[in-house]
Write a protein that holds these residues in place. Structure first.
Motif, PDB file in Angstrom:
ATOM      1  N   LYS A 159      -6.863  42.870 -40.230  1.00 35.22           N
ATOM      2  CA  LYS A 159      -8.279  42.394 -40.857  1.00 35.22           C
ATOM      3  C   LYS A 159      -8.978  42.159 -39.656  1.00 35.22           C
ATOM      4  N   GLY A 160      -8.809  41.895 -38.600  1.00 40.72           N
ATOM      5  CA  GLY A 160      -9.645  41.559 -37.480  1.00 40.72           C
ATOM      6  C   GLY A 160      -8.927  41.501 -36.198  1.00 40.72           C
ATOM      7  N   VAL A 161      -9.602  40.891 -35.085  1.00 40.19           N
ATOM      8  CA  VAL A 161      -9.226  40.599 -34.047  1.00 40.19           C
ATOM      9  C   VAL A 161      -9.306  39.222 -33.483  1.00 40.19           C
ATOM     10  N   LEU A 162      -8.509  38.717 -32.481  1.00 40.01           N
ATOM     11  CA  LEU A 162      -8.718  37.243 -31.872  1.00 40.01           C
ATOM     12  C   LEU A 162      -8.985  37.646 -30.414  1.00 40.01           C
ATOM     13  N   GLU A 163      -9.723  36.837 -29.570  1.00 39.32           N
ATOM     14  CA  GLU A 163      -9.852  37.038 -28.168  1.00 39.32           C
ATOM     15  C   GLU A 163      -9.973  35.600 -27.571  1.00 39.32           C
ATOM     16  N   TRP A 164      -9.360  35.510 -26.326  1.00 38.52           N
ATOM     17  CA  TRP A 164      -9.468  34.163 -25.690  1.00 38.52           C
ATOM     18  C   TRP A 164      -9.645  34.667 -24.042  1.00 38.52           C
ATOM     19  N   ASN A 165     -10.715  34.052 -23.555  1.00 38.51           N
ATOM     20  CA  ASN A 165     -10.845  34.273 -22.076  1.00 38.51           C
ATOM     21  C   ASN A 165     -10.796  32.860 -21.159  1.00 38.51           C
ATOM     22  N   TRP A 166      -9.985  32.755 -20.405  1.00 36.84           N
ATOM     23  CA  TRP A 166     -10.011  31.439 -19.653  1.00 36.84           C
ATOM     24  C   TRP A 166     -11.475  31.328 -18.957  1.00 36.84           C
ATOM     25  N   ASP A 167     -11.879  32.294 -18.080  1.00 42.79           N
ATOM     26  CA  ASP A 167     -12.796  32.117 -17.074  1.00 42.79           C
ATOM     27  C   ASP A 167     -14.109  31.834 -18.031  1.00 42.79           C
ATOM     28  N   TYR A 168     -14.341  32.691 -19.165  1.00 42.69           N
ATOM     29  CA  TYR A 168     -15.516  32.445 -19.924  1.00 42.69           C
ATOM     30  C   TYR A 168     -15.548  31.074 -20.617  1.00 42.69           C
ATOM     31  N   GLY A 169     -14.386  30.534 -20.737  1.00 45.93           N
ATOM     32  CA  GLY A 169     -14.412  29.107 -21.434  1.00 45.93           C
ATOM     33  C   GLY A 169     -14.518  29.397 -23.199  1.00 45.93           C
ATOM     34  N   ALA A 170     -14.104  30.426 -23.447  1.00 46.70           N
ATOM     35  CA  ALA A 170     -14.438  30.845 -24.943  1.00 46.70           C
ATOM     36  C   ALA A 170     -13.247  31.162 -25.714  1.00 46.70           C
ATOM     37  N   TYR A 171     -13.039  31.233 -27.172  1.00 48.75           N
ATOM     38  CA  TYR A 171     -12.067  31.926 -27.853  1.00 48.75           C
ATOM     39  C   TYR A 171     -12.806  32.264 -29.156  1.00 48.75           C
ATOM     40  N   SER A 172     -12.282  33.294 -29.863  1.00 47.01           N
ATOM     41  CA  SER A 172     -13.175  33.398 -31.252  1.00 47.01           C
ATOM     42  C   SER A 172     -12.178  34.496 -31.841  1.00 47.01           C
ATOM     43  N   TRP A 173     -12.521  34.707 -33.038  1.00 48.75           N
ATOM     44  CA  TRP A 173     -11.929  35.893 -34.058  1.00 48.75           C
ATOM     45  C   TRP A 173     -12.952  36.610 -34.925  1.00 48.75           C
ATOM     46  N   LYS A 174     -12.868  37.641 -35.231  1.00 48.00           N
ATOM     47  CA  LYS A 174     -13.967  38.324 -36.057  1.00 48.00           C
ATOM     48  C   LYS A 174     -13.015  39.519 -36.867  1.00 48.00           C
ATOM     49  N   ASN A 175     -13.661  39.671 -38.059  1.00 55.27           N
ATOM     50  CA  ASN A 175     -13.105  40.617 -39.046  1.00 55.27           C
ATOM     51  C   ASN A 175     -13.703  41.831 -38.963  1.00 55.27           C
TER      52      ASN A 175
END
Length: 236
Positions: A159-175
């Motif tokens: 139903k969607g994806v999750l992402e996390w990146n240490w260097d960009y200082g962000a985490y998110s999910w989208k469907n």
């Protein structure tokens, strides 16, 4: 007893006996797993438990760094990492994270090449493929021969994806319908400090309240066995 990772780098160590002794004597043991206490992976763990992206199809875990600049002013060729290689060192974190987020798995394939670009014979670049009991597949990319630092994960579900990146200082999910949900942005240095503080606080809480730790010796052995298998299977 709190033990930093890797648990050991010698295949001859009788670690199973150590696990037995700890259990027999009711010693609370915990092996370093600091990424579990980072805001990014911790939030992704919650999103996965809430089924925000449905059933997981696959995951991608990656870390790129440059060993010569890890400890300024110290000869990296004499560091313990020059002996253990990237699989036992960085792999201790990334494989633990893959199992923590996606569940138990077995190694299906591995390949690595020596860190000859920085004058070392140990493994400096590696790719691992894991098959999780849930049916998900994940890949783990490990490198300490790339000058540009990059670390994070990408997990795709039905139903969607999750992402996390240490260097960009962000985490998110989208469907798949285009809805996007950002987690709180964070300062990477401040978050790294809080991550270690939270890890130690969690361990001390287990000691004070006689509670099972999140990553005891037995769990760390599972990760270690996968890493050892990868080092052997992936030899050039």
């Amino acid at each position: 007893t709190f033990i930093e990772k890797p648990l050991t780098n010698k295949a001859s160590d009788d670690m199973d006996y150590l696990v037995y002794l700890a259990a027999r004597n009711k010693v609370i043991t915990m092996v370093g797993c600091n990424l579990r206490y980072h805001a990014g992976p911790a939030t992704i763990k919650r999103w996965l438990e809430d089924k925000d992206i449905g059933d997981v199809l696959y995951g991608r875990f990656y870390t790129d760094s440059y060993l010569p600049v890890w400890v300024p002013g110290r000869d990296y060729k004499t560091s313990y990492v020059a002996e253990t290689g990237v699989i036992l060192d960085a792999g201790s974190h990334e494989v633990d994270l893959a199992l923590w987020l996606l569940g138990p798995a077995k190694l299906k394939a591995a390949i690595w090449r020596p860190a000859d670009s920085i004058g070392l014979d140990c493994d400096g670049l590696a790719e691992l493929v894991l098959a999780h009991e849930s049916g998900a597949i994940s890949t783990v990319h490990l490198s300490f021969v790339q000058p540009l630092h990059d670390r994070g994960c990408y997990i795709a579900g039905t139903k969607g994806v999750l992402e996390w990146n240490w260097d960009y200082g962000a985490y998110s999910w989208k469907n798949w319908k285009g809805y996007w949900n950002d987690g709180d942005d964070f300062d990477s240095e401040a978050e790294a400090d809080m991550m270690y503080r939270s890890e130690i606080a969690a361990f001390l809480n287990c000691v004070e309240n006689n509670k099972p730790p999140p990553n005891p010796l037995a769990n760390a052995m599972i990760v270690l066995n996968i890493l050892r298998e990868a080092k052997e299977a992936g030899k050039p």
